[in-house]
Design a protein around this motif. Structure first.
Motif, short mmCIF file in Angstrom:
data_model
loop_
_atom_site.label_atom_id
_atom_site.label_comp_id
_atom_site.label_asym_id
_atom_site.label_seq_id
_atom_site.Cartn_x
_atom_site.Cartn_y
_atom_site.Cartn_z
N TRP A 1 5.57 15.10 -7.61
CA TRP A 1 5.65 15.84 -6.36
C TRP A 1 6.74 15.23 -5.48
N THR A 2 7.49 16.08 -4.81
CA THR A 2 8.37 15.61 -3.75
C THR A 2 7.51 15.45 -2.50
N LEU A 3 8.05 14.79 -1.51
CA LEU A 3 7.31 14.69 -0.24
C LEU A 3 6.98 16.07 0.30
N GLU A 4 7.94 16.97 0.24
CA GLU A 4 7.74 18.32 0.76
C GLU A 4 6.63 19.05 0.00
N GLU A 5 6.53 18.81 -1.30
CA GLU A 5 5.52 19.49 -2.12
C GLU A 5 4.10 19.03 -1.79
N THR A 6 3.94 17.87 -1.16
CA THR A 6 2.59 17.41 -0.82
C THR A 6 1.93 18.38 0.15
N GLU A 7 2.72 19.08 0.95
CA GLU A 7 2.16 20.07 1.88
C GLU A 7 1.55 21.24 1.10
N SER B 1 -0.82 17.67 5.52
CA SER B 1 -0.40 18.44 6.69
C SER B 1 1.06 18.26 7.09
N ASN B 2 1.64 17.08 6.82
CA ASN B 2 2.99 16.82 7.31
C ASN B 2 3.66 15.79 6.41
N TRP B 3 4.66 16.22 5.65
CA TRP B 3 5.29 15.31 4.69
C TRP B 3 6.00 14.15 5.38
N GLN B 4 6.49 14.36 6.62
CA GLN B 4 7.16 13.26 7.33
C GLN B 4 6.17 12.13 7.63
N HIS B 5 4.93 12.48 7.91
CA HIS B 5 3.90 11.46 8.15
C HIS B 5 3.66 10.66 6.87
N LEU C 1 0.84 -1.20 0.00
CA LEU C 1 0.00 0.00 0.00
C LEU C 1 0.87 1.25 0.00
N GLY C 2 1.90 1.26 0.83
CA GLY C 2 2.82 2.39 0.87
C GLY C 2 3.50 2.62 -0.46
N THR C 3 3.89 1.54 -1.11
CA THR C 3 4.53 1.63 -2.42
C THR C 3 3.57 2.22 -3.45
N LYS C 4 2.30 1.82 -3.38
CA LYS C 4 1.31 2.36 -4.31
C LYS C 4 1.09 3.84 -4.06
N ILE C 5 1.03 4.25 -2.80
CA ILE C 5 0.84 5.65 -2.46
C ILE C 5 2.03 6.47 -2.94
N LYS C 6 3.23 5.94 -2.76
CA LYS C 6 4.42 6.62 -3.24
C LYS C 6 4.40 6.76 -4.76
N SER C 7 3.95 5.72 -5.43
CA SER C 7 3.86 5.74 -6.88
C SER C 7 2.89 6.83 -7.36
N LEU C 8 1.77 6.99 -6.66
CA LEU C 8 0.82 8.05 -7.00
C LEU C 8 1.46 9.43 -6.86
N ARG C 9 2.21 9.60 -5.78
CA ARG C 9 2.89 10.89 -5.57
C ARG C 9 3.90 11.15 -6.68
N GLN C 10 4.67 10.14 -7.01
CA GLN C 10 5.69 10.30 -8.04
C GLN C 10 5.07 10.51 -9.42
N SER C 11 3.89 9.95 -9.67
CA SER C 11 3.23 10.15 -10.97
C SER C 11 2.81 11.61 -11.15
N LYS C 12 2.67 12.32 -10.04
CA LYS C 12 2.33 13.74 -10.10
C LYS C 12 3.60 14.62 -10.08
#
Length: 91
Positions: free
Chosen positions: A43-49, A54-58, A30-41
């Motif tokens: 976005w860096t983790l920081e850009e998700t904010e 609310s918190n890229w570390q989460h 599930l985590g890998t799929k969520i990461k894949s969705l972020r990368q398809s956009k």
């Protein structure tokens, strides 16, 4: 004369089951799929904010396979504009 009654409350203990090896594998997928969705956009983790998270570390912990609540799953689906069933599909 006043009478005082003592009330003793038992601490609430939530029954928890241990996470199995299969559960850990599921969370990792599930985590890998969520990461894949972020990368398809792109976005860096920081850009998700910047996009409402609310918190890229989460999110980083979620992507690495941390156990999450249904509410968090709903928030992830809202962030990436996919349904919860789409998030879970093939996981």
């Amino acid at each position: 004369m006043l009478t005082y009654h003592r009330i003793y409350l038992q601490p609430f203990v939530m029954a928890t089951s241990s996470i199995t090896a299969d559960d850990k594998k599921f969370l990792k997928r599930l985590g890998t799929k969520i990461k894949s969705l972020r990368q398809s956009k792109d976005w860096t983790l920081e850009e998700t904010e910047e996009h409402g998270w609310s918190n890229w570390q989460h999110l980083q912990k979620i992507e690495s396979g941390k156990n999450i609540t249904v509410i968090t799953l709903r928030k992830v689906s809202e962030l990436y504009k996919v349904s919860i069933s789409e998030l879970l599909k093939g996981v």
